[in-house]
Design a protein around this motif. Structure first.
Motif, PDB file in Angstrom:
ATOM      1  N   ARG A 411       0.816  -1.210   0.000  1.00 40.89           N
ATOM      2  CA  ARG A 411       0.000   0.000   0.000  1.00 40.89           C
ATOM      3  C   ARG A 411       0.857   1.271   0.000  1.00 40.89           C
ATOM      4  NH1 ARG A 411      -5.208  -1.057   3.933  1.00 40.89           N
ATOM      5  NH2 ARG A 411      -3.806  -2.156   5.312  1.00 40.89           N
ATOM      6  N   SER A 412       1.896   1.266   0.832  1.00 42.45           N
ATOM      7  CA  SER A 412       2.726   2.468   0.919  1.00 42.45           C
ATOM      8  C   SER A 412       3.466   2.733  -0.386  1.00 42.45           C
ATOM      9  CB  SER A 412       3.736   2.328   2.061  1.00 42.45           C
ATOM     10  OG  SER A 412       4.596   1.216   1.840  1.00 42.45           O
ATOM     11  N   ARG A 413       3.724   1.696  -1.165  1.00 38.86           N
ATOM     12  CA  ARG A 413       4.390   1.866  -2.466  1.00 38.86           C
ATOM     13  C   ARG A 413       3.393   2.304  -3.544  1.00 38.86           C
ATOM     14  NH1 ARG A 413       9.922   1.829  -1.616  1.00 38.86           N
ATOM     15  NH2 ARG A 413      10.541   0.001  -0.393  1.00 38.86           N
ATOM     16  N   ALA A 414       2.152   1.855  -3.414  1.00 44.26           N
ATOM     17  CA  ALA A 414       1.177   2.091  -4.475  1.00 44.26           C
ATOM     18  C   ALA A 414       0.371   3.365  -4.275  1.00 44.26           C
ATOM     19  CB  ALA A 414       0.229   0.898  -4.584  1.00 44.26           C
ATOM     20  N   GLY A 415       0.099   3.708  -3.013  1.00 45.61           N
ATOM     21  CA  GLY A 415      -0.684   4.900  -2.756  1.00 45.61           C
ATOM     22  C   GLY A 415      -2.169   4.657  -2.647  1.00 45.61           C
ATOM     23  N   TYR A 416      -2.607   3.378  -2.555  1.00 47.65           N
ATOM     24  CA  TYR A 416      -4.018   3.153  -2.292  1.00 47.65           C
ATOM     25  C   TYR A 416      -4.234   2.981  -0.795  1.00 47.65           C
ATOM     26  CZ  TYR A 416      -2.095  -1.454  -3.812  1.00 47.65           C
ATOM     27  OH  TYR A 416      -1.294  -2.544  -4.061  1.00 47.65           O
ATOM     28  N   TYR A 488      -0.102  -7.717 -13.121  1.00 48.92           N
ATOM     29  CA  TYR A 488      -1.530  -7.427 -13.280  1.00 48.92           C
ATOM     30  C   TYR A 488      -1.855  -6.018 -12.809  1.00 48.92           C
ATOM     31  CZ  TYR A 488      -6.350  -7.153 -11.561  1.00 48.92           C
ATOM     32  OH  TYR A 488      -7.619  -6.718 -11.267  1.00 48.92           O
ATOM     33  N   LEU A 489      -1.391  -5.649 -11.609  1.00 49.58           N
ATOM     34  CA  LEU A 489      -1.706  -4.339 -11.050  1.00 49.58           C
ATOM     35  C   LEU A 489      -1.180  -3.211 -11.926  1.00 49.58           C
ATOM     36  CD1 LEU A 489      -1.147  -4.687  -7.198  1.00 49.58           C
ATOM     37  CD2 LEU A 489      -3.288  -4.279  -8.377  1.00 49.58           C
ATOM     38  N   GLY A 495      -1.275   4.867 -12.862  1.00 46.14           N
ATOM     39  CA  GLY A 495      -0.493   5.377 -11.739  1.00 46.14           C
ATOM     40  C   GLY A 495       0.466   4.372 -11.157  1.00 46.14           C
ATOM     41  N   LEU A 496       0.417   3.124 -11.622  1.00 44.85           N
ATOM     42  CA  LEU A 496       1.344   2.099 -11.157  1.00 44.85           C
ATOM     43  C   LEU A 496       2.241   1.658 -12.307  1.00 44.85           C
ATOM     44  CD1 LEU A 496      -1.029  -0.169  -9.014  1.00 44.85           C
ATOM     45  CD2 LEU A 496       0.286   1.835  -8.282  1.00 44.85           C
ATOM     46  N   GLU A 497       3.518   1.426 -12.020  1.00 47.94           N
ATOM     47  CA  GLU A 497       4.435   0.940 -13.040  1.00 47.94           C
ATOM     48  C   GLU A 497       5.528   0.101 -12.391  1.00 47.94           C
ATOM     49  OE1 GLU A 497       6.878   3.822 -15.012  1.00 47.94           O
ATOM     50  OE2 GLU A 497       6.873   5.199 -13.305  1.00 47.94           O
ATOM     51  N   ILE A 498       6.146  -0.739 -13.212  1.00 52.20           N
ATOM     52  CA  ILE A 498       7.245  -1.582 -12.765  1.00 52.20           C
ATOM     53  C   ILE A 498       8.516  -1.073 -13.419  1.00 52.20           C
ATOM     54  CG2 ILE A 498       8.126  -3.929 -12.649  1.00 52.20           C
ATOM     55  CD1 ILE A 498       5.224  -4.877 -13.079  1.00 52.20           C
ATOM     56  N   VAL A 507       6.169   6.881  -5.001  1.00 55.03           N
ATOM     57  CA  VAL A 507       4.863   6.228  -4.926  1.00 55.03           C
ATOM     58  C   VAL A 507       4.393   5.865  -6.330  1.00 55.03           C
ATOM     59  CG1 VAL A 507       2.447   6.498  -4.250  1.00 55.03           C
ATOM     60  CG2 VAL A 507       4.254   7.415  -2.800  1.00 55.03           C
ATOM     61  N   GLY A 508       3.950   4.641  -6.485  1.00 55.80           N
ATOM     62  CA  GLY A 508       3.460   4.147  -7.764  1.00 55.80           C
ATOM     63  C   GLY A 508       4.462   3.316  -8.527  1.00 55.80           C
ATOM     64  N   GLN A 509       5.729   3.350  -8.089  1.00 55.14           N
ATOM     65  CA  GLN A 509       6.760   2.564  -8.771  1.00 55.14           C
ATOM     66  C   GLN A 509       7.114   1.320  -7.957  1.00 55.14           C
ATOM     67  OE1 GLN A 509      10.226   4.846  -9.827  1.00 55.14           O
ATOM     68  NE2 GLN A 509       9.164   5.910 -11.489  1.00 55.14           N
ATOM     69  N   PHE A 510       7.328   0.224  -8.684  1.00 54.00           N
ATOM     70  CA  PHE A 510       7.666  -1.038  -8.033  1.00 54.00           C
ATOM     71  C   PHE A 510       8.837  -1.677  -8.766  1.00 54.00           C
ATOM     72  CE2 PHE A 510       7.274  -5.452  -6.731  1.00 54.00           C
ATOM     73  CZ  PHE A 510       6.912  -5.329  -5.396  1.00 54.00           C
TER      74      PHE A 510
END
Length: 650
Positions: A411-416, A488-489, A495-498, A507-510
């Protein structure tokens, strides 16, 4: 004039009646997990009805803004012969007359107050007020005075219970002042009043199998002065009198202190799931009160079922078929790069079709999607790679031996985040509409949630995969699964990327893309993953495409970027699934069944090294191996396609 005098007298009488209720004792902080906190009310007359009163708790922190965070309606309750009403969790002894959850009373600087009114008068976030106020206590645990909260409630003193994890309570004296001393729940603070005799329920163990004997022991605080006959119940949810044999009415003889009873658990042929009988008194009369109550036991059902497919560490392939509708992915054909990714998002984030469930609904989803194939009464724990009882979902701050929900993309990485409605489990047919921009719904997207051991969830924290590689000694059968959930996410939500490497606090990067690709390639989708894809689809009306079509990963992030996707050219799963490799686990030889053409067989270590490779003909039935014990990948390569299976060597 007479009417005026009468009205004044009535008002005086009402005010005197109202003044009978005070906050007699508060324990806002206890050692450990704070499960023994309580508040105790006192009336000047015994057995007083508390209809029309509410208890309101106020948060004095900056974020709480001196506003209400919990309200308890007292309608239907009354004080006891000593004029007391004890409010606390089921861990408080003696047992409270009014139960609340454990660890919900805040430490301070905060306040608790009694009002005339109902819980509807104090929705969460209501500013503290003196309107209809009966009594108030502002308190702390060695915190600075909250002068604003004191002023709002008309209180001139804030009482300090002591520093954190103290063993004290705040107790009201008869003159209205306060003393801090050892807690005295359900007893008058000055030691006066009628004495009670508390009865304790105990057992020698808390978990039993069907067909075993539960021996319940009931022990009084003092010898009873006359024969004490009482009854108890074990009913809870599906557990009832059909599940055990034995009496539920007992007598402690005059002058004695204890009685016990054996109850025989019935071993039926039904898979009812593990159950939790709740032992509780049903008719104790003053001066006898429960010292504890609602004693929860566990009865393990031996009639659990097993799936026809394997666990992630003993996987099977081709047993579970995808439930995707016909043509589900047809719109992807002929596309590449960003166009392919966008078309994929249009399928799995279609606002006209896809549903978002609450975070608490996901508990029920995971009980089904992550069910242990070897025991239908358990979930399969990601990372730890073992089963755990479905009943052991974590509901308090204690996570040892419990399971909870793991966000593969933290959650802390994604911002949801969660909202209040997320606390409601409202079932499969109640849902939110959702779209690609609905990033908050990623919090409860079951494709990216897994059942996980509580302490292991804490150990992983918000580390990227590659930084976190799972517990030492496990086989890593989760790696491809979690990689595909992150892939998948990154497509499902804007707003999310790898990215490559390990981004620091963006936030939003993995990260790390290279690790996720490696995990995906070396741990292909198995029947367990396909089954959970089907289950989640039933709830959310969308699928994880990287389970159904794992090669798509290469076209978006891997070695096929820029190439045109065309479903007919992808792997013919139905033909490849006819190939069977056995035994698994193996020792020094494996057999191959269903090979209809020449193929190259490779045995690969988990770090990608080819340890053995040879060409085999269709009539080849076995291959000799010389491998150490462990987990390997077994690859069957044809001209234009391949399959990869996990191989365990004993």
């Amino acid at each position: 004039m007479k009417h005026t005098f009468y009205a004044a007298m009535m008002l005086f009488i009402v005010q005197q009646s109202i003044a009978q209720i005070v906050i007699n004792e508060l324990d806002c902080d206890t050692p450990g997990i704070d499960d023994k906190e309580f508040v105790e009310l006192k009336s000047d007359t015994p057995n007083l009805s508390l209809d029309g009163y509410v208890v309101v708790f106020f948060n004095g922190s900056d974020s709480g803004a001196d506003s209400s965070y919990m309200t308890i309606d007292l309608d239907g309750y009354q004080t006891d012969p000593n004029g007391l009403l004890l409010i606390g969790s089921d861990a408080v002894e003696p047992f409270p007359q009014l139960l609340i959850s454990a660890n919900v009373i805040q430490n301070g600087a905060d306040a608790v107050a009694v009002y005339l009114g109902s819980d509807f008068d104090f929705p969460e976030g209501t500013l503290a007020t003196q309107t209809n106020l009966i009594d108030a206590l502002v308190y702390d645990t060695s915190d600075a005075d909250d002068t604003e909260l004191m002023a709002l409630l008309g209180v001139s003193e804030q009482i300090n219970e002591g520093s954190g994890n103290n063993t004290n309570s705040i107790q009201r004296n008869n003159d209205g002042t306060y003393t801090v001393a050892a807690p005295t729940p359900r007893a008058l603070n000055d030691g006066s009043g009628e004495a009670f005799n508390a009865i304790t329920i105990s057992t020698s163990q808390t978990q039993y199998n069907e067909d075993e004997i539960i021996t319940l022991i009931f022990t009084a605080q003092e010898n009873v002065t006359a024969d004490l006959e009482f009854s108890f119940s074990l009913d809870n949810s599906g557990f009832n009198s059909s599940d055990y044999a034995g009496p539920t009415t007992l007598t402690i003889p005059e002058g004695d202190i204890i009685v016990s009873i054996p109850l025989a658990l019935i071993d039926d042929d039904l898979d009812e799931g593990d159950e939790e009988p709740l032992v509780r008194f049903t008719d104790l009369q003053w001066p006898y009160i429960p010292n504890n109550n609602f004693l929860k036991l566990r009865v393990v059902d031996n009639d659990f079922t097993m799936a026809d497919f394997g666990t992630p560490i003993n996987p099977t392939y081709g047993v579970v078929s995808s439930t995707q509708p016909n043509g589900y992915y047809d719109s992807l054909d002929g596309l590449a790069d960003d166009n392919l990714k966008q078309a994929l998002q249009d399928i799995i984030a279609d606002p006209a079709t896809v549903r978002a469930q609450t975070y608490n609904d996901c508990i029920d989803i995971l009980k089904e999607a992550d069910q242990n194939p070897e025991n239908s009464n358990q979930v399969w724990l990601v990372y730890l790679e073992e089963g755990r009882a479905k009943l052991d979902f974590q509901t308090t701050s204690v996570n040892t031996g419990k399971w909870n929900r793991e966000h593969t993309f933290p959650r802390s990485r994604a911002g949801y985040f969660s909202i209040e409605e997320d606390e409601i489990a409202d079932g499969i047919d109640v849902y939110w509409e959702t779209k690609a921009d609905s990033l908050r719904h990623g919090n409860s997207d079951a494709h990216a949630l897994r059942a996980v051991d509580g302490p292991e969830n804490s150990s992983r924290g918000n580390q990227f995969y590659g930084e976190y590689n799972g517990p030492t000694g496990t086989l890593g059968g989760f790696k491809g699964d979690v990689a595909r959930s992150v892939f998948y996410l990154a497509v499902r939500y804007n707003g999310l990327e790898i990215v490559n490497g390990f981004p620091d606090g963006i936030v939003g990067q993995f990260g790390d893309l290279a690790t996720l690709l490696d995990w995906h390639r070396n741990d292909p989708p198995d029947d367990f993953e396909m089954n959970r894809n089907n289950v989640v689809y039933n709830w959310q009306f969308n699928r994880n495409p990287f389970i159904d079509q794992p090669e798509l990963v290469e076209y978006i992030w891997g070695n096929m970027i820029g190439e045109t996707w065309d479903q007919p050219l992808s792997v013919d799963e139905s033909q490849l699934r006819e190939i069977v490799i056995y035994p698994n686990p193996a020792t020094d030889r494996i057999y191959i069944k269903g090979l209809e053409q020449q193929a190259e067989i490779s045995v690969i270590s988990l770090d990608g090294k080819i340890l053995q490779s040879e060409k085999v003909e269709p009539n080849t039935s076995n291959i000799n191996l010389n491998l150490q014990s462990g987990l390997y990948l077994f690859k069957v390569q044809f001209e234009d396609r391949s399959i990869v299976r996990k191989l365990i060597i004993k």
